[in-house]
Enzyme design. Structure first.
Site, PDB file in Angstrom:
ATOM      1  N   SER A  91      12.399   1.570  -2.308  1.00  0.00           N
ATOM      2  CA  SER A  91      12.909   0.531  -3.214  1.00  0.00           C
ATOM      3  C   SER A  91      14.300   0.881  -3.744  1.00  0.00           C
ATOM      4  O   SER A  91      15.216   0.042  -3.725  1.00  0.00           O
ATOM      5  CB  SER A  91      11.938   0.286  -4.371  1.00  0.00           C
ATOM      6  OG  SER A  91      11.616   1.488  -5.031  1.00  0.00           O
ATOM      7  N   HIS A 106       4.325   2.188  -0.102  1.00  0.00           N
ATOM      8  CA  HIS A 106       5.183   2.415  -1.287  1.00  0.00           C
ATOM      9  C   HIS A 106       4.462   1.800  -2.501  1.00  0.00           C
ATOM     10  O   HIS A 106       3.346   2.172  -2.810  1.00  0.00           O
ATOM     11  CB  HIS A 106       6.564   1.810  -0.989  1.00  0.00           C
ATOM     12  CG  HIS A 106       7.646   2.179  -1.953  1.00  0.00           C
ATOM     13  ND1 HIS A 106       7.568   3.233  -2.820  1.00  0.00           N
ATOM     14  CD2 HIS A 106       8.871   1.609  -2.187  1.00  0.00           C
ATOM     15  CE1 HIS A 106       8.675   3.310  -3.537  1.00  0.00           C
ATOM     16  NE2 HIS A 106       9.485   2.323  -3.180  1.00  0.00           N
ATOM     17  N   HIS A 148       2.840  12.394  -0.843  1.00  0.00           N
ATOM     18  CA  HIS A 148       4.188  11.982  -1.245  1.00  0.00           C
ATOM     19  C   HIS A 148       5.206  12.575  -0.284  1.00  0.00           C
ATOM     20  O   HIS A 148       4.989  13.670   0.244  1.00  0.00           O
ATOM     21  CB  HIS A 148       4.507  12.427  -2.681  1.00  0.00           C
ATOM     22  CG  HIS A 148       5.624  11.643  -3.284  1.00  0.00           C
ATOM     23  ND1 HIS A 148       6.939  11.994  -3.114  1.00  0.00           N
ATOM     24  CD2 HIS A 148       5.614  10.501  -4.019  1.00  0.00           C
ATOM     25  CE1 HIS A 148       7.688  11.098  -3.740  1.00  0.00           C
ATOM     26  NE2 HIS A 148       6.921  10.181  -4.290  1.00  0.00           N
ATOM     27  N   ARG A 150       3.891  11.538 -13.307  1.00  0.00           N
ATOM     28  CA  ARG A 150       3.656  10.154 -13.740  1.00  0.00           C
ATOM     29  C   ARG A 150       2.147   9.877 -13.710  1.00  0.00           C
ATOM     30  O   ARG A 150       1.632   9.088 -14.499  1.00  0.00           O
ATOM     31  CB  ARG A 150       4.402   9.172 -12.815  1.00  0.00           C
ATOM     32  CG  ARG A 150       5.908   9.391 -12.808  1.00  0.00           C
ATOM     33  CD  ARG A 150       6.593   8.556 -11.735  1.00  0.00           C
ATOM     34  NE  ARG A 150       6.145   8.901 -10.394  1.00  0.00           N
ATOM     35  CZ  ARG A 150       6.474   8.237  -9.294  1.00  0.00           C
ATOM     36  NH1 ARG A 150       7.250   7.172  -9.385  1.00  0.00           N
ATOM     37  NH2 ARG A 150       6.029   8.610  -8.111  1.00  0.00           N
ATOM     38  N   ASP A 210       0.533   6.066  -8.124  1.00  0.00           N
ATOM     39  CA  ASP A 210      -0.287   4.887  -7.843  1.00  0.00           C
ATOM     40  C   ASP A 210      -1.783   5.150  -7.911  1.00  0.00           C
ATOM     41  O   ASP A 210      -2.571   4.208  -8.017  1.00  0.00           O
ATOM     42  CB  ASP A 210       0.076   4.317  -6.471  1.00  0.00           C
ATOM     43  CG  ASP A 210       1.512   3.842  -6.439  1.00  0.00           C
ATOM     44  OD1 ASP A 210       1.892   3.129  -7.371  1.00  0.00           O
ATOM     45  OD2 ASP A 210       2.249   4.205  -5.513  1.00  0.00           O
TER      46      ASP A 210
HETATM   47  N1  AMX Z   1      -4.155  10.086   3.367  1.00  0.00           N
HETATM   48  C1  AMX Z   1      -4.280  10.377   4.682  1.00  0.00           C
HETATM   49  N2  AMX Z   1      -3.293  10.857   5.433  1.00  0.00           N
HETATM   50  C2  AMX Z   1      -2.138  11.106   4.817  1.00  0.00           C
HETATM   51  C3  AMX Z   1      -1.949  10.873   3.435  1.00  0.00           C
HETATM   52  C4  AMX Z   1      -3.017  10.326   2.714  1.00  0.00           C
HETATM   53  N3  AMX Z   1      -2.904  10.016   1.421  1.00  0.00           N
HETATM   54  N4  AMX Z   1      -0.682  11.213   3.122  1.00  0.00           N
HETATM   55  C5  AMX Z   1      -0.082  11.636   4.266  1.00  0.00           C
HETATM   56  N5  AMX Z   1      -0.979  11.558   5.286  1.00  0.00           N
HETATM   57  C6  AMX Z   1      -0.723  11.821   6.704  1.00  0.00           C
HETATM   58  C7  AMX Z   1       0.383  10.902   7.174  1.00  0.00           C
HETATM   59  O1  AMX Z   1      -0.112   9.605   7.497  1.00  0.00           O
HETATM   60  C8  AMX Z   1       0.908  11.651   8.392  1.00  0.00           C
HETATM   61  O2  AMX Z   1       0.012  11.433   9.440  1.00  0.00           O
HETATM   62  P1  AMX Z   1       0.530  11.340  10.978  1.00  0.00           P
HETATM   63  O3  AMX Z   1       1.086  12.693  11.277  1.00  0.00           O
HETATM   64  O4  AMX Z   1      -0.715  11.015  11.744  1.00  0.00           O
HETATM   65  O5  AMX Z   1       1.563  10.265  11.017  1.00  0.00           O
HETATM   66  C9  AMX Z   1       0.769  13.111   7.942  1.00  0.00           C
HETATM   67  O6  AMX Z   1      -0.204  13.113   6.885  1.00  0.00           O
HETATM   68  C10 AMX Z   1       2.073  13.708   7.411  1.00  0.00           C
HETATM   69  O7  AMX Z   1       2.587  12.858   6.407  1.00  0.00           O
HETATM   70  P2  AMX Z   1       3.450  13.466   5.199  1.00  0.00           P
HETATM   71  O8  AMX Z   1       4.680  14.080   5.777  1.00  0.00           O
HETATM   72  O9  AMX Z   1       2.596  14.322   4.327  1.00  0.00           O
HETATM   73  O10 AMX Z   1       3.777  12.168   4.351  1.00  0.00           O
HETATM   74  P3  AMX Z   1       4.991  11.140   4.557  1.00  0.00           P
HETATM   75  O11 AMX Z   1       6.190  11.695   3.875  1.00  0.00           O
HETATM   76  O12 AMX Z   1       5.146  10.734   5.974  1.00  0.00           O
HETATM   77  O13 AMX Z   1       4.443   9.863   3.773  1.00  0.00           O
HETATM   78  C11 AMX Z   1       3.324   8.760   1.992  1.00  0.00           C
HETATM   79  C12 AMX Z   1       4.329   9.848   2.368  1.00  0.00           C
HETATM   80  C13 AMX Z   1       3.340   8.587   0.498  1.00  0.00           C
HETATM   81  C14 AMX Z   1       3.762   7.439   2.660  1.00  0.00           C
HETATM   82  C15 AMX Z   1       1.904   9.194   2.481  1.00  0.00           C
HETATM   83  O14 AMX Z   1       1.507  10.357   1.794  1.00  0.00           O
HETATM   84  C16 AMX Z   1       0.866   8.094   2.309  1.00  0.00           C
HETATM   85  O15 AMX Z   1       0.734   7.255   3.208  1.00  0.00           O
HETATM   86  N6  AMX Z   1       0.109   8.083   1.154  1.00  0.00           N
HETATM   87  C17 AMX Z   1      -0.839   7.041   0.872  1.00  0.00           C
HETATM   88  C18 AMX Z   1      -0.111   5.793   0.395  1.00  0.00           C
HETATM   89  C19 AMX Z   1       0.483   6.000  -0.997  1.00  0.00           C
HETATM   90  O16 AMX Z   1      -0.168   6.484  -1.903  1.00  0.00           O
HETATM   91  N7  AMX Z   1       1.744   5.572  -1.161  1.00  0.00           N
HETATM   92  C20 AMX Z   1       2.407   5.608  -2.477  1.00  0.00           C
HETATM   93  C21 AMX Z   1       3.421   6.730  -2.583  1.00  0.00           C
HETATM   94  C22 AMX Z   1       4.135   6.670  -3.922  1.00  0.00           C
HETATM   95  C23 AMX Z   1       4.978   5.442  -4.002  1.00  0.00           C
HETATM   96  O17 AMX Z   1       5.928   5.293  -3.250  1.00  0.00           O
HETATM   97  N8  AMX Z   1       4.669   4.516  -4.861  1.00  0.00           N
END
Ligand code: AMX
Length: 436
Positions: A240, A270, A317, A326, A372
């Site tokens: 964002s 996000h 994250h 937060r 979140d």
């Molecule tokens: N549950 C399951 N798997 C997860 C996970 C979770 N909460 N968080 C990360 N992973 C997985 C990823 O999908 C990725 O899998 P892949 O290798 O098969 O593609 C692997 O772990 C490595 O990811 P990462 O480097 O730890 O995370 P990232 O930087 O690529 O992504 C985020 C970060 C937040 C998108 C991810 O942790 C996620 O999808 N979390 C759940 C959604 C969420 O809570 N989003 C809100 C974040 C805060 C915000 O922006 N408001």
């Protein structure tokens, strides 16, 4: 007393030589190397953005203008009898870097009041949209529809010096932020409360007025203040904030930039994650018939979700490597105000069971909860149960930080953003697996 604008200008004049010197005298100094994994992997960790509004340390979490969340909550002035600070004071802090006095907060509040009238055409447009449109789509469209009001767009057409761009952006910022609580509450009441709109109360502060227009009693005003402050900024690289910065770098005005910012926030990885968390918890709640699951039962739900190839919403994250402060701030509020709420008990249990499971699975780099994982439960408790709406609350808060960043982007003359792309062939050549 200097007005906020005078104070801001003073700060801008002090800051400009620092940026100019870095570019002129030290422009060739290397900041970091970039690997192929970073180029393909969403630019993770590439240091290529500048902001002084907030900084995210992976282990400490966010600092707003150098202050941690507990420090911000403690130092900013609060409305009489309230636990959480004035949002207006946080706006002042993000823009100037200074903790405002009561009088300085009152001045920002007064500016917001003068600028809070939402044009009727915005409401007409919202009414013309199908009622089942997602509230984020409505919110983004409402902001975009006001682009004709942009002071910057008008000044630019008339001809304005680059050194002065920040001034009309600042005017647009106050004009836009002042209207966001009314627009957000209007969407909520129109969609989910049988179209019973509650007019604003000009005597209330930003958070108090939002709670009033939502039709929710105390301490929801404090919930609103807390939400808007906590969600305001998370440095520049998140989707964002980065989108807002990028769009405005083309000198698109704040209405375009903030509407686009919201579109990025609306994604499930996000801001939409807060809605997803509630949806996911509700699913478990229904399966359990309202009963609190045991630790073993909860572990099974978590594994089932992972084994179905889905993420656990609210955990993980891209930058943070510990529990999001937060999340902690909201947890402390919940422990005080809703310790026995069944959904809070779910959130509490998830805090216990999810991190070890994500560690065992070994994929997520950060197994800890983010903001979140907690936001929806507090809203639910105070009666905002339409979880589609939660990201709008995030958006009101995020607009405060992104607007502050954009005003400073223009003040420091940051240029149009234009990173360079390469082809897969080129990467294979760089890797030494293909000859040019
Ligand atoms: N549950 C399951 N798997 C997860 C996970 C979770 N909460 N968080 C990360 N992973 C997985 C990823 O999908 C990725 O899998 P892949 O290798 O098969 O593609 C692997 O772990 C490595 O990811 P990462 O480097 O730890 O995370 P990232 O930087 O690529 O992504 C985020 C970060 C937040 C998108 C991810 O942790 C996620 O999808 N979390 C759940 C959604 C969420 O809570 N989003 C809100 C974040 C805060 C915000 O922006 N408001």
């Amino acid at each position: 007393m200097a007005t906020l604008k005078e104070k801001l200008y003073e700060k801008i004049e002090q800051w400009r030589p620092r940026t100019q010197r870095l570019v002129k005298e030290y422009g060739d100094v290397k900041v970091c190397d970039v690997t192929i994994a970073q180029v393909i992997g969403g630019m993770r960790g590439v240091k290529c953005l500048v902001t002084d509004i907030s900084y995210l340390d992976p282990y400490e979490g966010i600092r707003f203008r150098g202050y941690t969340i507990p420090e911000v909550m403690e130092k900013l002035p609060k409305p009489p009898g309230c636990e959480m600070p004035y949002v207006e004071g946080h706006v002042y802090l993000l823009l100037t870097g200074d903790i405002p006095t009561e009088n300085e907060v009152a001045e920002v509040a007064e500016e917001f009041k003068k600028r809070s009238q939402v044009p009727q055409y915005v409401f007409d447009m919202l009414r013309a949209m199908p009622r089942d449109t997602h509230p984020m789509t409505m919110f983004s469209a409402a902001i975009l529809s006001m682009q004709r009001e942009s002071v910057f767009a008008k000044k630019y057409r008339e001809g304005i010096s680059k050194m002065d761009y920040w001034d009309p952006y600042f005017e647009d910022m106050l004009n836009l932020l002042a209207k966001l609580p009314t627009i957000a509450a209007y969407i909520y009441r129109m969609k989910y409360r049988s179209d019973t709109i509650i007019p604003p109360d000009p005597n209330l502060d930003f958070g108090g007025n939002f709670a009033h227009m939502m039709g929710i009693d105390k301490p929801y005003d404090d919930v609103a203040r807390m939400y808007f402050i906590l969600h305001s900024d998370h440095e520049s690289g998140n989707v964002s904030a980065h989108t807002g910065h990028l769009v405005a770098s083309a000198l698109s005005d704040l209405y375009y930039a903030i509407s686009a910012m919201l579109d990025g926030l609306a994604g499930p990885l996000h801001g939409l994650a807060n809605q997803e968390v509630l949806r996911w918890i509700q699913g478990i709640y229904e399966k359990m018939g309202g009963k609190i699951p045991t630790e073993e039962e909860m572990k099974k739900f978590v594994w089932d979700t992972l084994n179905a190839g889905q993420v656990i919403p609210g955990f993980g994250h891209a930058v943070l490597r510990k529990t999001d402060p937060r999340y902690t701030a909201q947890r402390e509020f919940a422990l005080k105000h809703l310790p026995d709420d069944p959904l809070f008990k779910y959130v509490d249990l998830l805090y216990k069971v999810v991190p070890p499971i994500l560690q065992e699975q070994g994929k997520a780099k950060n197994p800890w909860p983010n903001v979140d994982a907690h936001s929806g439960v507090i809203q639910w408790y105070y009666g905002v149960r339409e979880y589609d709406f939660y990201t709008v609350l995030f958006g009101v808060g995020r607009a405060i930080g992104v607007c502050s960043n954009i005003v400073w982007d223009r003040a420091l003359g940051y240029p149009i953003e234009r990173p360079k792309s390469v082809t897969t062939d080129m990467l294979e050549e760089i890797a030494g697996i293909k000859k040019s």
